[in-house]
Design an enzyme around this catalytic site. Structure first.
Site, PDB file in Angstrom:
ATOM      1  N   ASN A  63       0.969  -1.152  -0.150  1.00 23.27           N
ATOM      2  CA  ASN A  63      -0.039   0.031  -0.064  1.00 23.27           C
ATOM      3  C   ASN A  63       0.835   1.205  -0.074  1.00 23.27           C
ATOM      4  OD1 ASN A  63      -1.903   2.186   0.292  1.00 23.27           O
ATOM      5  ND2 ASN A  63      -2.339   1.331   2.550  1.00 23.27           N
ATOM      6  N   TRP A  64       1.028   1.796  -1.137  1.00 19.73           N
ATOM      7  CA  TRP A  64       2.010   2.858  -1.344  1.00 19.73           C
ATOM      8  C   TRP A  64       1.524   4.141  -0.331  1.00 19.73           C
ATOM      9  CZ3 TRP A  64       4.157   3.384  -6.979  1.00 19.73           C
ATOM     10  CH2 TRP A  64       4.571   2.277  -7.399  1.00 19.73           C
ATOM     11  N   LYS A  65       0.281   4.284  -0.186  1.00 18.69           N
ATOM     12  CA  LYS A  65      -0.277   5.617   0.425  1.00 18.69           C
ATOM     13  C   LYS A  65      -0.127   6.645  -0.611  1.00 18.69           C
ATOM     14  CE  LYS A  65       0.057   3.180   4.925  1.00 18.69           C
ATOM     15  NZ  LYS A  65       0.105   3.207   6.228  1.00 18.69           N
TER      16      LYS A  65
ATOM     17  N   HIS B 180      -9.449   1.481   4.969  1.00 18.53           N
ATOM     18  CA  HIS B 180      -8.193   1.796   5.573  1.00 18.53           C
ATOM     19  C   HIS B 180      -8.153   2.606   6.796  1.00 18.53           C
ATOM     20  CE1 HIS B 180      -3.920   2.722   6.388  1.00 18.53           C
ATOM     21  NE2 HIS B 180      -3.573   1.545   5.888  1.00 18.53           N
TER      22      HIS B 180
ATOM     23  N   GLU C  62      -5.736  -4.923  10.321  1.00 19.85           N
ATOM     24  CA  GLU C  62      -4.425  -3.705  10.730  1.00 19.85           C
ATOM     25  C   GLU C  62      -4.783  -2.883  12.002  1.00 19.85           C
ATOM     26  OE1 GLU C  62      -2.389  -2.640   6.578  1.00 19.85           O
ATOM     27  OE2 GLU C  62      -3.972  -1.061   7.162  1.00 19.85           O
TER      28      GLU C  62
ATOM     29  N   GLY D  39       2.619   2.549  10.726  1.00 23.62           N
ATOM     30  CA  GLY D  39       3.457   3.426  10.492  1.00 23.62           C
ATOM     31  C   GLY D  39       4.181   3.859  11.803  1.00 23.62           C
TER      32      GLY D  39
ATOM     33  N   GLY E  61       2.834  -1.173   4.203  1.00 23.83           N
ATOM     34  CA  GLY E  61       3.019   0.343   3.814  1.00 23.83           C
ATOM     35  C   GLY E  61       4.539   0.747   3.447  1.00 23.83           C
ATOM     36  N   GLY E  62       5.180   1.319   4.591  1.00 24.65           N
ATOM     37  CA  GLY E  62       6.438   1.664   4.245  1.00 24.65           C
ATOM     38  C   GLY E  62       7.348   0.614   3.527  1.00 24.65           C
TER      39      GLY E  62
HETATM   40  P1  13P Z   1       3.035   0.488   7.761  1.00 27.10           P
HETATM   41  O1  13P Z   1       3.638  -0.825   7.009  1.00 27.10           O
HETATM   42  O2  13P Z   1       3.931   1.678   7.058  1.00 27.10           O
HETATM   43  O3  13P Z   1       2.984   0.345   9.125  1.00 27.10           O
HETATM   44  O4  13P Z   1       1.624   0.675   6.904  1.00 27.10           O
HETATM   45  C1  13P Z   1       0.747  -0.458   7.224  1.00 27.10           C
HETATM   46  C2  13P Z   1      -0.403  -0.065   6.410  1.00 27.10           C
HETATM   47  O5  13P Z   1      -1.213   0.769   6.773  1.00 27.10           O
HETATM   48  C3  13P Z   1      -1.010  -0.889   5.213  1.00 27.10           C
HETATM   49  O6  13P Z   1      -2.154  -0.633   4.626  1.00 27.10           O
END
Ligand code: 13P
Length: 254
Positions: A13-15, A98, A170, A176, A237-238
């Site tokens: 998930n690149w956000k 999300h 999640e 994050g 995410g990250g």
């Molecule tokens: P992180 O891996 O950056 O904690 O983010 C998780 C996330 O929100 C994936 O949707």
């Protein structure tokens, strides 16, 4: 993971990260590193990056997803994107509900439900996010919160749709923050979600549905988290923004 019963899916998930102009090369870089992977590999990217991502993913084993959609099929909804639009350009997956959408964009369990139905009707595969806040965990109501989120998300959804549905657990406090849930905490809640599916539908549906863990999953902790019976993949995410780390997580799923 239970390879016999369900698909393992590692999704990035690149956000709100990476430019459209960086996307083609980055997807190619990821694809080269995950070629031949036994699990499904997905990259969920911002709307404006989708076309380049889809082009780069052609002929590779990387699938492309969006990070959101609107639940109406079309109309006067300035700035929004419908399920049919995503489907039309070749999107396969879409993240729904999300916690950042719930927290910053006022999404509720009800809008999540509407989006799940819209995605399924358009032929998209929803990745439905559920998870508790830190206060809720400390209050001892994690099971209630994720159960209610799961039950409302799938109101009116037939069990036959579950072959195209992914759920991501999640915990909001782990997103994050660098604070990962322990593998036992992840397993416990993924199992609670599976039990809810069993109550709502049946054991076959519950056992066949992919339930991912997401929240600070990285190259170092993925193997342990993914080693749990009820954790069938990750929503990353990250660590999905660095191809080396993402590929290491994909390998850990094997
Ligand atoms: P992180 O891996 O950056 O904690 O983010 C998780 C996330 O929100 C994936 O949707």
């Amino acid at each position: 993971m239970n390879y016999d019963k369900r698909k393992t899916i590692i999704a990035g998930n690149w956000k709100m990260n990476k430019l459209p102009s960086e996307t083609y090369d980055y997807i190619k870089e990821v694809a080269a590193k995950v070629e031949g992977a036994k699990c499904e590999v997905v990259a969920c990217v911002p709307f404006v990056n989708l076309a380049n991502a889809i082009e780069a993913a052609k002929g590779t084993n990387v699938k492309i997803g969006a990070e959101n959609l609107h639940f109406m099929p079309s109309g006067a909804f300035t700035g929004e994107v419908s399920a049919a639009m995503l489907k039309d350009i070749g999107v396969e997956y879409v993240i729904i509900g999300h916690s950042e959408r719930r927290q910053y964009f006022a999404e509720t369990d009800i809008t999540v439900n509407k989006k799940v139905i819209a995605a399924l009707e358009a032929g998209l595969k929803p990745i439905v996010c559920v998870g508790e806040l830190l206060d809720e965990r400390e209050q001892g109501i994690t099971a209630e919160i994720v159960s209610i989120q799961t039950k409302i998300a799938f109101m009116g959804v037939d069990k036959s749709a579950f072959k195209n549905i992914v759920i991501a657990y999640e915990p909001v406090w782990a997103i994050g923050t660098g604070k990962t849930a322990t593998s036992d905490q992840a397993e416990e809640v993924c199992k609670i979600i599976r039990d809810v599916l069993c109550d709502l539908y049946d054991e076959e549906t519950a056992e066949g549905t992919t339930i991912q863990y997401g929240g600070s999953m990285n190259a170092g902790n993925a193997k342990e988290l993914l080693g749990k019976y009820d954790v069938d993949g990750g929503l990353i995410g990250g660590a999905s923004l660095k191809s080396e780390d993402f590929a290491t997580i994909v390998k850990a799923a094997e």
